[in-house]
Design a protein around this motif. Structure first.
Motif, PDB file in Angstrom:
ATOM      1  N   ARG A   1       8.037 113.664 121.960  1.00  8.64           N
ATOM      2  CA  ARG A   1       8.911 113.262 123.067  1.00  8.64           C
ATOM      3  C   ARG A   1       9.657 111.989 122.710  1.00  8.64           C
ATOM      4  NH1 ARG A   1       6.515 111.178 128.824  1.00  8.64           N
ATOM      5  NH2 ARG A   1       5.950 109.400 127.504  1.00  8.64           N
ATOM      6  N   CYS A   2       8.952 111.041 122.110  1.00  6.26           N
ATOM      7  CA  CYS A   2       9.557 109.773 121.713  1.00  6.26           C
ATOM      8  C   CYS A   2      10.689 109.999 120.720  1.00  6.26           C
ATOM      9  CB  CYS A   2       8.494 108.871 121.101  1.00  6.26           C
ATOM     10  SG  CYS A   2       9.136 107.388 120.292  1.00  6.26           S
TER      11      CYS A   2
ATOM     12  N   ALA B   1      13.836 111.647 122.118  1.00  3.41           N
ATOM     13  CA  ALA B   1      14.626 110.701 122.908  1.00  3.41           C
ATOM     14  C   ALA B   1      15.360 109.714 122.003  1.00  3.41           C
ATOM     15  CB  ALA B   1      13.723 109.954 123.887  1.00  3.41           C
TER      16      ALA B   1
ATOM     17  N   ALA C   1      18.325 111.435 120.506  1.00  2.10           N
ATOM     18  CA  ALA C   1      19.418 111.564 121.475  1.00  2.10           C
ATOM     19  C   ALA C   1      20.141 110.235 121.680  1.00  2.10           C
ATOM     20  CB  ALA C   1      18.876 112.083 122.803  1.00  2.10           C
ATOM     21  N   ALA C   2      19.422 109.126 121.568  1.00  2.00           N
ATOM     22  CA  ALA C   2      20.046 107.811 121.726  1.00  2.00           C
ATOM     23  C   ALA C   2      20.852 107.418 120.488  1.00  2.00           C
ATOM     24  CB  ALA C   2      18.979 106.752 122.005  1.00  2.00           C
TER      25      ALA C   2
ATOM     26  N   ALA D   1       9.759 107.258 126.034  1.00  2.00           N
ATOM     27  CA  ALA D   1      11.006 107.998 125.845  1.00  2.00           C
ATOM     28  C   ALA D   1      12.159 107.123 126.314  1.00  2.00           C
ATOM     29  CB  ALA D   1      10.980 109.314 126.621  1.00  2.00           C
TER      30      ALA D   1
ATOM     31  N   PRO E   1      16.150 106.149 127.139  1.00  2.00           N
ATOM     32  CA  PRO E   1      17.286 106.888 127.694  1.00  2.00           C
ATOM     33  C   PRO E   1      18.388 107.061 126.650  1.00  2.00           C
ATOM     34  CG  PRO E   1      17.381 104.621 128.421  1.00  2.00           C
ATOM     35  CD  PRO E   1      16.090 104.765 127.660  1.00  2.00           C
ATOM     36  N   GLU E   2      19.297 107.975 126.903  1.00  2.00           N
ATOM     37  CA  GLU E   2      20.346 108.285 125.937  1.00  2.00           C
ATOM     38  C   GLU E   2      21.254 107.084 125.666  1.00  2.00           C
ATOM     39  OE1 GLU E   2      23.976 111.525 125.369  1.00  2.00           O
ATOM     40  OE2 GLU E   2      22.323 111.947 126.745  1.00  2.00           O
TER      41      GLU E   2
ATOM     42  N   TRP F   1      20.356 103.980 125.514  1.00  2.00           N
ATOM     43  CA  TRP F   1      19.506 102.851 125.123  1.00  2.00           C
ATOM     44  C   TRP F   1      20.123 102.030 123.998  1.00  2.00           C
ATOM     45  CZ3 TRP F   1      15.484 102.306 121.006  1.00  2.00           C
ATOM     46  CH2 TRP F   1      14.589 101.251 121.263  1.00  2.00           C
TER      47      TRP F   1
ATOM     48  N   ARG G   1      10.999 105.430 129.823  1.00  2.00           N
ATOM     49  CA  ARG G   1       9.886 106.151 130.445  1.00  2.00           C
ATOM     50  C   ARG G   1       8.694 106.088 129.502  1.00  2.00           C
ATOM     51  NH1 ARG G   1       9.416 112.430 130.868  1.00  2.00           N
ATOM     52  NH2 ARG G   1       7.997 112.745 132.622  1.00  2.00           N
TER      53      ARG G   1
END
Length: 255
Positions: free
Chosen positions: A25-26, A29, A32-33, A113, A115-116, A118, A213
């Motif tokens: 998950r980390c 994320a 995606a960032a 996680a 955010p996008e 970040w 998160r």
């Protein structure tokens, strides 16, 4: 071409101790960032280095980490999150000459996680000569019901908030080195670093626009960490709500 206030090297440091369950998950994320950062054509995008510190891992964390494109793996046997973060930074920035004003260090955790926005937000702050970015965190569904409500009652998740979290922190590399780097301690290494940076009178931003998160578990991988913070805060919240007193320590974090 890199202009004044631009960042040409972005170092993302993620300590991990037996996090095979949450590391995917980390990394998803973080990936995606990174995308909106490397997609930038003007100015030229920075080089991005993702460092995962394998701190005494005995599960499948290393196998998962090794599958992330271009990752740098650093092994640590110290058992302390401060030493792990420090080793992660040093895994890429090896000499004092590498700690320039055009290098940015972003810190998060393997159970979190981002955010996008970040990284893009941190780099935007850096372009405006901000040296330190402090973001907020929020627990995931592991913290549920009444405990989540009690936790939320104490938080100041607004611009200018008082919180310091290693899971959501960014700092310019030259200022980081001048402050003495993350200290090799088992807990509150983030608070100690921020206190040292503030003694240097760095320009900082405390923002709620890039919430991370993180795991809401009450038993974590370090002696203190966010799990210990949650246990302490949920235990004393009834007293806070009754008295209406909320204290902030000298480092700008809740005690």
């Amino acid at each position: 071409m890199i202009g004044p206030g631009e960042i040409d090297h972005l170092v993302i440091v993620i300590p991990a101790h037996n996090e095979e369950e949450l590391l995917p998950r980390c990394l998803a994320a973080v990936g995606a960032a990174i995308e909106p950062v490397v997609a930038t054509l003007d100015p030229a995008p920075p080089i991005v280095s993702v460092v995962i510190v394998l701190d005494r891992c005995t599960d499948g964390t290393e196998t998962i980490a090794a599958g992330f494109p271009g990752v740098h793996l650093v092994r640590s046997d110290t058992g302390g999150v401060g030493a792990a973060r420090r080793a992660g930074v040093r895994g890429v920035l090896k000499t004092p000459a590498d700690f320039t004003g055009r290098t940015w260090i972003a810190s998060t955790d393997a159970d979190s996680a981002v955010p996008e926005n970040w990284l893009a937000s941190q780099l935007a702050f850096a372009r405006n000569d901000v040296h330190l970015v402090l973001g907020t965190v929020e627990p995931d569904e592991c913290l549920d019901g009444e405990m989540r409500a009690r936790w939320a009652a104490e938080q100041w998740l607004v611009e200018g908030h008082p919180h310091v979290h290693g899971a959501n922190l960014g700092v310019r590399a030259d200022r980081y080195l001048a402050a003495g780097e993350f200290p090799g301690i088992d807990a509150d290494e983030d608070i100690a670093l921020v206190a040292a940076l503030r003694r240097l009178r760095v320009c900082e931003i405390r923002t709620a626009r890039i919430p991370v998160r993180t795991s809401g578990r009450l038993v974590g991988r370090t002696p203190g960490g966010f799990a210990g913070y949650l246990r302490a805060q949920t235990a004393r919240l009834p007293v806070i709500m009754e008295t209406g007193v909320l204290q902030v320590d000298d480092a700008g974090a809740l005690p």
